[in-house]
Scaffold this motif. Structure first.
Motif, mmCIF file in Angstrom:
data_model
loop_
_atom_site.group_PDB
_atom_site.id
_atom_site.type_symbol
_atom_site.label_atom_id
_atom_site.label_comp_id
_atom_site.label_asym_id
_atom_site.label_seq_id
_atom_site.Cartn_x
_atom_site.Cartn_y
_atom_site.Cartn_z
ATOM 1 N N TYR A 158 0.842 -1.195 0.000
ATOM 2 C CA TYR A 158 0.000 0.000 0.000
ATOM 3 C C TYR A 158 0.875 1.242 0.000
ATOM 4 N N ASP A 159 0.582 2.164 -0.903
ATOM 5 C CA ASP A 159 1.318 3.428 -0.972
ATOM 6 C C ASP A 159 0.388 4.501 -1.515
ATOM 7 N N PRO A 160 -0.110 5.397 -0.647
ATOM 8 C CA PRO A 160 -1.046 6.420 -1.129
ATOM 9 C C PRO A 160 -0.431 7.382 -2.128
ATOM 10 N N THR A 161 0.904 7.453 -2.185
ATOM 11 C CA THR A 161 1.557 8.345 -3.140
ATOM 12 C C THR A 161 1.653 7.722 -4.524
ATOM 13 N N GLY A 162 1.550 6.383 -4.601
ATOM 14 C CA GLY A 162 1.658 5.703 -5.876
ATOM 15 C C GLY A 162 3.068 5.542 -6.400
ATOM 16 N N ARG A 163 4.058 5.916 -5.594
ATOM 17 C CA ARG A 163 5.438 5.825 -6.077
ATOM 18 C C ARG A 163 5.978 4.400 -5.985
ATOM 19 N N ARG A 164 5.676 3.687 -4.906
ATOM 20 C CA ARG A 164 6.219 2.344 -4.710
ATOM 21 C C ARG A 164 5.123 1.290 -4.603
ATOM 22 N N ASP A 166 0.405 0.980 -4.602
ATOM 23 C CA ASP A 166 -0.889 1.387 -5.126
ATOM 24 C C ASP A 166 -1.779 1.785 -3.955
ATOM 25 N N ALA A 167 -2.520 2.860 -4.123
ATOM 26 C CA ALA A 167 -3.449 3.286 -3.077
ATOM 27 C C ALA A 167 -4.802 2.588 -3.207
ATOM 28 N N HIS A 188 -3.195 7.129 6.597
ATOM 29 C CA HIS A 188 -3.614 7.931 5.441
ATOM 30 C C HIS A 188 -4.978 8.561 5.673
ATOM 31 N N ARG A 192 -1.021 10.906 11.005
ATOM 32 C CA ARG A 192 -0.019 10.204 11.792
ATOM 33 C C ARG A 192 -0.337 10.175 13.294
#
Length: 330
Positions: A158-164, A166-167, A188, A192
């Motif tokens: 999981y990566d909300p930024t989509g860099r590494r 997918d959100a 997210h 935090r």
């Protein structure tokens, strides 16, 4: 007040109970933290089964499905989680479920898996073209889906930024990694401070150091699969501090360097140099776990010679330092 978000988790016979309860407890604890601040609960938790009613887990006790997945409109769900467990192989053959998941994927905001639940998503074709992970013992099964980009060491994708990652569509590694995933989802959604409060309440890292490789089984080739290399591998394991260069190994095996490299690649899936590094790493892991030896002593006994060489190899493969590994597992 923000509308309630429904977090649904699939359950099925012989599901891993912690794959279900661990992540859902994170969302429930986030509700508690919000209420401590005088805010309303954000998450509504639901269990979806083949039919509504009790479902036996692999632990022997039962969970109760609130409703049938086939009677659930995916658009009403914010997040759908697919857990793993001993029963996941049967669900990979459950054509109506796989069709429902394919229909649900574009309708839900987030679709994720815990542990071997990734194999169910893969069977539905939903992980094709995506980076994905699963429990270390199921990575080969996941690699059986050639369109999936398998990452064997991460705790979740999981990566909300989509860099590494997918959100929208994501996976997590073995069992408790589902808790790491849920904490990331809460962070997210709510920020935090709330996620950190939940992690503290559950006595968890907000972001656990290292990946799942630090927990995986040791390197152990099956003798029947490496008959031509078995004698050499046994000698290597007994002489890790010796010169294990390609030339030395080839001479001992009575082969040319090129022939030995081809044999390693065919029977072990890697070259001699990489295999030596992995053997030394696994031996170092065992010594740090069981012997109480210092990092310097372990480096010398396993052929790394200098602690810095050992440290670099640990970070390369396990994403933790030798001392942190010893503190955690010894």
């Amino acid at each position: 007040m923000e509308p309630t978000r429904t977090i649904a988790c699939l359950i099925y016979p012989d599901v891993m109970s912690l794959d279900v309860s661990g992540p859902l407890q994170v969302f429930a604890s986030a509700n508690v933290e919000l209420q401590r601040q005088g805010r309303g609960a954000l998450y509504r938790l639901r269990l979806l089964g083949e039919i509504a009613g009790p479902v036996a887990t692999s632990a022997g006790f039962q969970l109760v499905a609130d409703q049938a997945w086939c009677e659930t409109a995916p658009a009403t769900l914010d997040t759908l989680l697919i857990p793993g467990g001993a029963g996941e192989s049967a669900q990979r053959e459950n054509a109506p479920l796989l069709a429902w998941l394919r229909d649900a994927e574009p309708e839900v905001r987030r679709l994720g898996s815990v542990c071997s639940g990734a194999l169910i998503l893969a069977a539905a074709g939903l992980l094709d073209g995506h980076r994905a992970t699963t429990h270390w013992s199921d990575l080969d099964a996941l690699r059986g889906h050639p369109q999936v980009q398998v990452d064997g060491d991460c705790l979740h994708t999981y990566d909300p930024t989509g860099r590494r990652g997918d959100a929208h569509l994501f996976t997590s590694a073995g069992v408790t990694a589902g808790i790491d995933l849920a904490l990331a989802l809460v962070e997210h959604d709510l920020g935090r401070p709330i996620a950190l409060a939940v992690a503290r309440r559950l006595v968890m890292f907000l972001r656990r150091p290292g990946g799942q490789a630090q927990f995986s089984a040791l390197l152990a080739p099956e003798p029947q699969r490496t008959p031509r290399l078995l004698g050499l591998l046994e000698w290597m394991g007994q002489n890790l501090a010796a010169d294990l260069s390609l030339e030395t190994l080839a001479e001992r095996a009575h082969l040319s360097s090129r022939s030995l490299s081809r044999l390693f690649a065919r029977e072990l899936g890697m070259g001699p140099g990489r295999y030596v590094e992995r053997m030394r790493l696994e031996a170092a892991r065992l010594l740090l776990q069981d012997s109480g030896a210092s990092v310097a002593t372990v480096a010398r006994l396993t052929g790394f010679r200098h602690p810095e060489n050992l440290r670099r190899t640990f970070h390369k493969h396990l994403s933790v330092s030798p001392q942190d590994y010893a503190d955690r597992f010894a």
